[in-house]
Design an enzyme around this catalytic site. Structure first.
Site, PDB file in Angstrom:
ATOM      1  N   LYS A  34       4.570 -29.642 -74.317  1.00 36.20           N
ATOM      2  CA  LYS A  34       4.439 -31.060 -74.672  1.00 36.20           C
ATOM      3  C   LYS A  34       5.756 -31.794 -74.441  1.00 36.20           C
ATOM      4  O   LYS A  34       5.758 -32.997 -74.217  1.00 36.20           O
ATOM      5  CB  LYS A  34       3.969 -31.207 -76.120  1.00 36.20           C
ATOM      6  CG  LYS A  34       4.940 -30.661 -77.146  1.00 36.20           C
ATOM      7  CD  LYS A  34       4.303 -30.617 -78.527  1.00 36.20           C
ATOM      8  CE  LYS A  34       5.317 -30.133 -79.544  1.00 36.20           C
ATOM      9  NZ  LYS A  34       4.711 -29.567 -80.738  1.00 36.20           N
ATOM     10  N   ARG A 129       3.023 -29.696 -93.092  1.00 38.76           N
ATOM     11  CA  ARG A 129       2.413 -30.517 -92.062  1.00 38.76           C
ATOM     12  C   ARG A 129       0.941 -30.103 -92.083  1.00 38.76           C
ATOM     13  O   ARG A 129       0.315 -30.173 -93.134  1.00 38.76           O
ATOM     14  CB  ARG A 129       3.111 -30.347 -90.703  1.00 38.76           C
ATOM     15  CG  ARG A 129       2.933 -31.584 -89.814  1.00 38.76           C
ATOM     16  CD  ARG A 129       3.624 -31.459 -88.471  1.00 38.76           C
ATOM     17  NE  ARG A 129       2.947 -30.509 -87.592  1.00 38.76           N
ATOM     18  CZ  ARG A 129       3.362 -30.224 -86.357  1.00 38.76           C
ATOM     19  NH1 ARG A 129       4.447 -30.799 -85.864  1.00 38.76           N
ATOM     20  NH2 ARG A 129       2.698 -29.371 -85.602  1.00 38.76           N
TER      21      ARG A 129
HETATM   22  C1  LIG Z   1       5.200 -28.376 -80.967  1.00 42.57           C
HETATM   23  C2  LIG Z   1       4.464 -27.266 -81.547  1.00 42.57           C
HETATM   24  C3  LIG Z   1       4.834 -25.947 -81.249  1.00 42.57           C
HETATM   25  C4  LIG Z   1       6.043 -25.605 -80.396  1.00 42.57           C
HETATM   26  O1  LIG Z   1       7.209 -25.762 -81.169  1.00 42.57           O
HETATM   27  P1  LIG Z   1       8.654 -25.417 -80.571  1.00 42.57           P
HETATM   28  O2  LIG Z   1       9.571 -25.637 -81.722  1.00 42.57           O
HETATM   29  O3  LIG Z   1       8.895 -26.379 -79.462  1.00 42.57           O
HETATM   30  O4  LIG Z   1       8.618 -24.015 -80.115  1.00 42.57           O
HETATM   31  C5  LIG Z   1       4.058 -24.936 -81.759  1.00 42.57           C
HETATM   32  N1  LIG Z   1       3.001 -25.194 -82.549  1.00 42.57           N
HETATM   33  C6  LIG Z   1       2.622 -26.444 -82.870  1.00 42.57           C
HETATM   34  C7  LIG Z   1       1.435 -26.651 -83.749  1.00 42.57           C
HETATM   35  C8  LIG Z   1       3.353 -27.517 -82.388  1.00 42.57           C
HETATM   36  O5  LIG Z   1       2.979 -28.747 -82.731  1.00 42.57           O
END
Ligand SMILES: *Cc1c(COP(=O)(O)O)cnc(C)c1O
Length: 349
Positions: A34, A129
């Site tokens: 993302k 979250r």
């Molecule tokens: C963005 C996200 C990740 C990846 O997190 P990083 O810190 O970039 O490795 C994994 N799981 C969810 C649900 C996320 O929103």
């Protein structure tokens, strides 16, 4: 135009190195891209090193990768809205979920589209979250199991994203125990036990017993080569796969202290500066609209001293000419905005 240079080979190397590292304890990597808005070029490079699931937070980004011809299993990281459920079923293979109303809609639309959508149920373990509370597990699972359009593919946890809660032996064991409970009580096998994100790196290194956890969703560590609890560099990985290049639009010797009556600036702050006499003040043409200006570091001997919506001010030790280019290292929050901005050119090298 400001330019974001993206070194695909460095990202690919990071992905391969992490995939092999986590595989040592039986953990697969879902690559979360993302941070580059699901760039098809980055996705294809990552696939070459044997990673088989790509994740993003926006369904539009999955659609874009599919249209570009990226062939892989796609996971949606952000909980679907009710209105996007038909597209989630159409484009994503797996989605992370925590609301039974959404899961029921996913099932309904999967049946309509002749599909079986994979649901990973998110569990709350303190970061606050997304995720269902542990005490609600049984009632939620009992409602999911009869749904014909969805398969309960796994259980996931996401820590250190909002509350900054560290993945530890303790909360990871709690996840494993809940998985044991579900598998025994309902006589099902959960395929994906997804213990977290780049913040799980330390836990992975220090824990002897990874329990039931067999997957991590890794974004920042692949893209920027860092774990995310302390932002320490991960050994062997590249931290400079991305370079921001901007041009100098003004270069003058001016005072370090603004003069006149001081009120709010463009972004609503009342700025404070120290008087250190006259300095080399360099302006480049990028600002808060396109980048988190606190999250970039010039590779020359200069310091970011502030920004408005479209100007960035540097204090440089050396004289620079108008038209000179300055290269910056960037961190994750800068990457997000730079990737998303149509006013930043992307160049793959
Ligand atoms: C963005 C996200 C990740 C990846 O997190 P990083 O810190 O970039 O490795 C994994 N799981 C969810 C649900 C996320 O929103």
């Amino acid at each position: 135009m400001p330019t974001l240079k993206i070194d695909i080979n460095k990202i690919k190397y990071n992905a391969k190195t992490l995939k092999e590292l986590f595989a040592e304890k039986g953990i697969s990597v879902t690559a979360v891209i993302k941070g580059v808005t699901g760039s098809p070029e980055v996705a294809n490079a990552i696939l070459e090193c044997g990673i088989t699931t790509i994740a993003v937070s926006l369904i539009q980004n999955i659609k874009k990768m599919k249209e570009f011809g990226v062939k892989v299993e796609f996971l949606l990281t952000r909980l679907p809205t009710h209105t996007e459920v038909p597209d989630v079923v159409k484009y994503a293979d797996i989605s992370l979920n925590s609301e039974i109303s959404t899961i029921k809609l996913l099932s309904e639309h999967s049946l309509k589209q002749g599909k079986r959508h994979k649901v990973v149920l998110m569990l709350e373990l303190g970061d606050l979250r997304e995720g269902i509370l542990p005490e609600d597990i049984d009632s939620v699972i009992e409602q999911i199991i009869p749904l014909k359009g969805v398969e309960l593919h796994g259980i996931g946890v996401n820590l250190a994203c909002f509350g900054g809660v560290k993945p530890t032996e303790k909360n990871m064991i709690e996840l494993s125990q809940i998985v044991d409970h579900i598998q025994e009580k309902y006589n099902i096998i959960l395929q994906m036990i997804s213990g977290g994100n780049s913040a799980n790196y330390e836990w992975f290194l220090s824990t002897e017993n990874i329990g039931n956890i067999n997957n991590l969703r890794i974004g920042e560590a692949i893209l920027l080569g860092r774990e995310t609890l302390h932002r320490n560099k991960i050994p062997k990985l590249y931290t400079d796969a991305f370079t921001l290049i901007c041009e100098v639009i003004e270069s003058k010797i001016k005072p370090s202290l603004p003069y006149g009556e001081i009120c709010q600036n463009a972004l609503g702050d009342i700025p404070e500066f120290k008087d250190i006499g006259n300095i080399n003040r360099i302006i480049i043409g990028i600002g808060e609209q396109d980048v988190d200006t606190k999250a970039i570091t010039p590779r020359i001997n200069a310091k970011v001293i502030g920004a408005s919506s479209d100007h960035l001010i540097l204090h440089s030790q050396n004289h620079m000419e108008v038209g000179n280019e300055i290269a910056f290292d960037i961190n994750y929050s800068a990457l997000l905005r730079l990737s998303t901005s149509p006013y930043v050119k992307k160049v793959f090298i």
